[in-house]
Design a protein around this motif. Structure first.
Motif, PDB file in Angstrom:
ATOM      1  N   GLY A 249     -23.905  39.085 -51.851  1.00  0.00           N
ATOM      2  CA  GLY A 249     -24.359  39.104 -50.366  1.00  0.00           C
ATOM      3  C   GLY A 249     -25.284  37.877 -50.009  1.00  0.00           C
ATOM      4  O   GLY A 249     -25.841  37.672 -48.719  1.00  0.00           O
ATOM      5  N   ASN A 250     -25.502  37.040 -50.954  1.00  0.00           N
ATOM      6  CA  ASN A 250     -26.554  35.904 -50.722  1.00  0.00           C
ATOM      7  C   ASN A 250     -25.609  34.899 -49.958  1.00  0.00           C
ATOM      8  O   ASN A 250     -26.121  33.831 -49.281  1.00  0.00           O
ATOM      9  CB  ASN A 250     -26.789  35.402 -51.914  1.00  0.00           C
TER      10      ASN A 250
ATOM     11  N   ARG B 260     -22.604  34.859 -47.538  1.00  0.00           N
ATOM     12  CA  ARG B 260     -21.413  35.505 -46.740  1.00  0.00           C
ATOM     13  C   ARG B 260     -21.135  35.050 -45.354  1.00  0.00           C
ATOM     14  O   ARG B 260     -19.935  34.895 -44.915  1.00  0.00           O
ATOM     15  CB  ARG B 260     -22.135  36.982 -46.487  1.00  0.00           C
ATOM     16  N   LYS B 261     -21.974  34.183 -45.000  1.00  0.00           N
ATOM     17  CA  LYS B 261     -21.972  33.656 -43.503  1.00  0.00           C
ATOM     18  C   LYS B 261     -21.484  32.287 -43.680  1.00  0.00           C
ATOM     19  O   LYS B 261     -21.949  31.586 -44.552  1.00  0.00           O
ATOM     20  CB  LYS B 261     -23.079  34.043 -42.658  1.00  0.00           C
TER      21      LYS B 261
ATOM     22  N   TRP C 263     -21.176  48.936 -39.735  1.00  0.00           N
ATOM     23  CA  TRP C 263     -20.277  48.921 -40.874  1.00  0.00           C
ATOM     24  C   TRP C 263     -20.565  50.387 -41.840  1.00  0.00           C
ATOM     25  O   TRP C 263     -19.684  51.009 -42.202  1.00  0.00           O
ATOM     26  CB  TRP C 263     -20.706  48.043 -41.992  1.00  0.00           C
ATOM     27  N   ASP C 264     -21.815  50.839 -41.475  1.00  0.00           N
ATOM     28  CA  ASP C 264     -22.055  52.150 -42.355  1.00  0.00           C
ATOM     29  C   ASP C 264     -21.147  53.474 -41.582  1.00  0.00           C
ATOM     30  O   ASP C 264     -20.541  54.191 -42.246  1.00  0.00           O
ATOM     31  CB  ASP C 264     -23.424  52.490 -42.370  1.00  0.00           C
TER      32      ASP C 264
ATOM     33  N   ASN D   9     -18.513  48.674 -49.494  1.00  0.00           N
ATOM     34  CA  ASN D   9     -19.695  48.206 -48.878  1.00  0.00           C
ATOM     35  C   ASN D   9     -19.494  46.598 -48.416  1.00  0.00           C
ATOM     36  O   ASN D   9     -20.215  46.241 -47.483  1.00  0.00           O
ATOM     37  CB  ASN D   9     -20.987  48.057 -49.494  1.00  0.00           C
ATOM     38  N   THR D  10     -18.467  46.037 -48.765  1.00  0.00           N
ATOM     39  CA  THR D  10     -18.290  44.722 -48.887  1.00  0.00           C
ATOM     40  C   THR D  10     -16.808  44.546 -47.919  1.00  0.00           C
ATOM     41  O   THR D  10     -16.915  43.490 -47.059  1.00  0.00           O
ATOM     42  CB  THR D  10     -18.353  43.919 -49.963  1.00  0.00           C
TER      43      THR D  10
ATOM     44  N   ASN E  54     -17.785  42.216 -44.886  1.00  0.00           N
ATOM     45  CA  ASN E  54     -18.944  42.622 -44.334  1.00  0.00           C
ATOM     46  C   ASN E  54     -19.814  41.448 -44.400  1.00  0.00           C
ATOM     47  O   ASN E  54     -20.363  41.118 -45.463  1.00  0.00           O
ATOM     48  CB  ASN E  54     -19.369  43.975 -44.879  1.00  0.00           C
ATOM     49  N   GLN E  55     -20.266  40.771 -43.310  1.00  0.00           N
ATOM     50  CA  GLN E  55     -21.107  39.447 -43.478  1.00  0.00           C
ATOM     51  C   GLN E  55     -22.417  40.141 -43.001  1.00  0.00           C
ATOM     52  O   GLN E  55     -23.236  39.119 -43.276  1.00  0.00           O
ATOM     53  CB  GLN E  55     -20.614  38.505 -42.350  1.00  0.00           C
ATOM     54  N   LYS E  56     -22.862  41.257 -43.170  1.00  0.00           N
ATOM     55  CA  LYS E  56     -24.046  41.790 -42.870  1.00  0.00           C
ATOM     56  C   LYS E  56     -24.509  41.778 -41.617  1.00  0.00           C
ATOM     57  O   LYS E  56     -24.122  40.919 -40.843  1.00  0.00           O
ATOM     58  CB  LYS E  56     -25.027  41.101 -43.842  1.00  0.00           C
ATOM     59  N   ASP E  57     -25.626  42.311 -41.164  1.00  0.00           N
ATOM     60  CA  ASP E  57     -26.208  42.318 -39.694  1.00  0.00           C
ATOM     61  C   ASP E  57     -25.404  42.592 -38.667  1.00  0.00           C
ATOM     62  O   ASP E  57     -25.322  41.887 -37.522  1.00  0.00           O
ATOM     63  CB  ASP E  57     -26.991  40.830 -39.592  1.00  0.00           C
TER      64      ASP E  57
END
Length: 485
Positions: A94-95, A97-98, A202-203, A229-230, A258-261
């Motif tokens: 996840g470091n 992703r964006k 996402w969850d 998760n990804t 999933n790019q997080k946030d």
């Protein structure tokens, strides 16, 4: 036999500005060729990138194709190695992703390497190099300021998504996907515009989809639908239930990262009949894709749990171009090479991935031709035929149309790019690229394994076509017969 290998940087100082006569000139700035540039410069060569696009980064940065496919063998073991393997490590954590993460990575990868964007090739000068090959000696181009410049180099690399260099050097085009789909005219796989969203829960999405048993999940969303998760796979029913605005646009199954946030990126919106050498058609396709993304959002809000409050999160300014004209190399990989698990004395990559042929306007879903175990990718498949010093990178790899469905995957050719860059540095002043022998390659492979922990002397992959007839093998190589598990 080659003389002793040297450590990177021993013989030449790093070049950080444009020089008149670099060792390597790379045409185009796609990520696969960037790995070649980095390795060659680390091995002591001077490298310059001349990019016909106005902005660097190609499909990765300008097209924002940030959904990374991983090559694996038949037992699902990763085949990632080298610098691209390190990228995937950070991606999975996840470091990275964006877009801003990839921009920083790309900038670091090409640190100290001069890139000149927006160039136009004006002329190419060639000399005879032995009985059967030519050598590209110099290139004259016009920069964005309208100035004419001439550059000479030992080695040249085609690294665009529209064969800008190789199409001017060769007329021997490898037949494209028209041969698979039995079309009379030249054809290419669909391009994609990446769709970017924010406000995704996402969850909730993962829990709702994976909370269904497999039968219920596949009935609602389509076969092989899965959410981790990804990533996601599948969702073919979500694509097929969407009605696009035009015949040349299609929503297939959803590959989502999933790019997080609350941010997510989808590779699913196909645009057909895009010629990447035609800037007007590319601009039109990008505009169409942006408008269609707004309509797709409404569809996803209705179809996907956790997406009810999703919003468009901007648009890329370029496309993900999968496929364009490619030109014959010293060796052209075939589907039977892959399905038989072939390895080569001049391996520069160990590849693996399904032979995934994205569709054309008359066959929108494309073809899945089967999944090989692992296979070798020879240096010869990256050497433009009839030239002693012209290489191809990335999606210009020499592979038949069916084999290209697997060879084209970025990690396969990124590893090849890094290895070729190392080789160029090691042979500099010792032998010619076209004169490398099997004994030379053994020595180079040993050096690459010791110095870079890249293993290229792999045992053959599983032969999945050992019991097929000669007639069936011919059909496999034409892309007309699917290889079962």
């Amino acid at each position: 036999m080659l003389c002793g290998c040297v450590s990177p940087g021993e013989e030449k100082q790093e070049q950080t500005v444009m020089i008149d006569n670099p060792d390597v000139v790379i045409i185009g700035s796609e990520i696969e060729g960037a790995y070649l540039a980095r390795a060659a410069q680390d091995e002591g060569l001077s490298v310059v990138i001349l990019d016909p696009r106005k902005q660097a980064g190609g499909q990765l940065l300008q097209g924002q194709m940030l959904y990374l496919d991983e090559p694996t063998d038949a037992s699902n073991n990763t085949l990632l190695q080298g610098k691209v393997g390190q990228l995937f490590d950070e991606y999975k954590k996840g470091n990275i992703r964006k877009l801003k993460d990839f921009e920083a990575y790309y900038k670091q990868l090409l640190s100290g390497i001069h890139i000149e964007s927006g160039i136009e090739i004006l002329s190419l000068d060639k000399d005879q190099a032995g009985e059967n090959k030519q050598a590209l000696k110099r290139l004259t181009y016009k920069n964005q300021a309208g100035e004419e410049k001439t550059v000479e180099a030992k080695y040249w690399v085609e690294n665009t998504d529209f064969a800008y260099l190789s199409s001017q050097l060769s007329q021997d085009r490898i037949p494209g996907v028209e041969s698979i789909f039995n079309l009379e005219e030249k054809a290419h796989m669909a391009s994609s515009i990446m769709m970017k969203f924010k406000g995704v829960d996402w969850d909730s999405f993962q829990k709702a989809v994976m909370g269904l048993d497999q039968a219920a999940r596949e009935e609602r969303y389509g076969g092989t639908t899965y959410v981790t998760n990804t990533f996601t796979w599948g969702f073919g029913n979500v694509g097929s239930s969407y009605t696009p605005t035009r015949e040349d646009i299609f929503l297939r199954g959803l590959n989502i990262v999933n790019q997080k946030d609350g941010e997510a990126l989808i590779n699913a919106l196909l645009i057909y009949n895009v010629d990447p050498s035609d800037s007007e058609r590319v601009e039109e396709a990008v505009a169409l894709g942006k408008a269609e993304t707004d309509r797709v959002l409404t569809h996803l809000q209705k179809e996907l749990p956790g997406w009810e409050k999703a919003q468009v999160n901007g648009y890329p300014d370029y496309l993900y171009i999968r496929d364009y004209d490619r030109y014959v190399t010293d060796y052209v990989l075939t589907a039977t090479d892959m399905f038989s698990g072939s390895m080569f004395w001049d391996n520069v990559s160990i590849g693996g991935y399904p032979l995934d042929i994205q569709g054309v306007i008359g066959d929108r879903w494309g073809r899945a031709l089967g999944k090989p175990d692992k296979y070798g990718m020879p240096l010869r498949s990256f050497m433009l035929k009839d030239y002693s010093n012209v290489l191809v990178a990335g999606k210009n790899v020499g592979a038949t149309a069916p084999a290209y469905g697997s060879a084209r995957i970025q990690p396969n050719t990124s590893l090849a790019g890094e290895v070729i860059g190392i080789i160029l540095g090691q042979i500099d002043g010792k032998t010619e690229l076209a004169d490398l022998t099997e004994e030379d390659m053994k020595e180079l492979h040993a050096y690459i394994e010791k110095k870079y922990k890249i293993e290229l002397n792999s045992e053959s992959g599983a032969n999945k076509i050992a019991n097929y007839t000669e007639e069936e093998l011919i059909l496999i190589d034409k892309g007309h017969l699917i290889v079962s598990k």
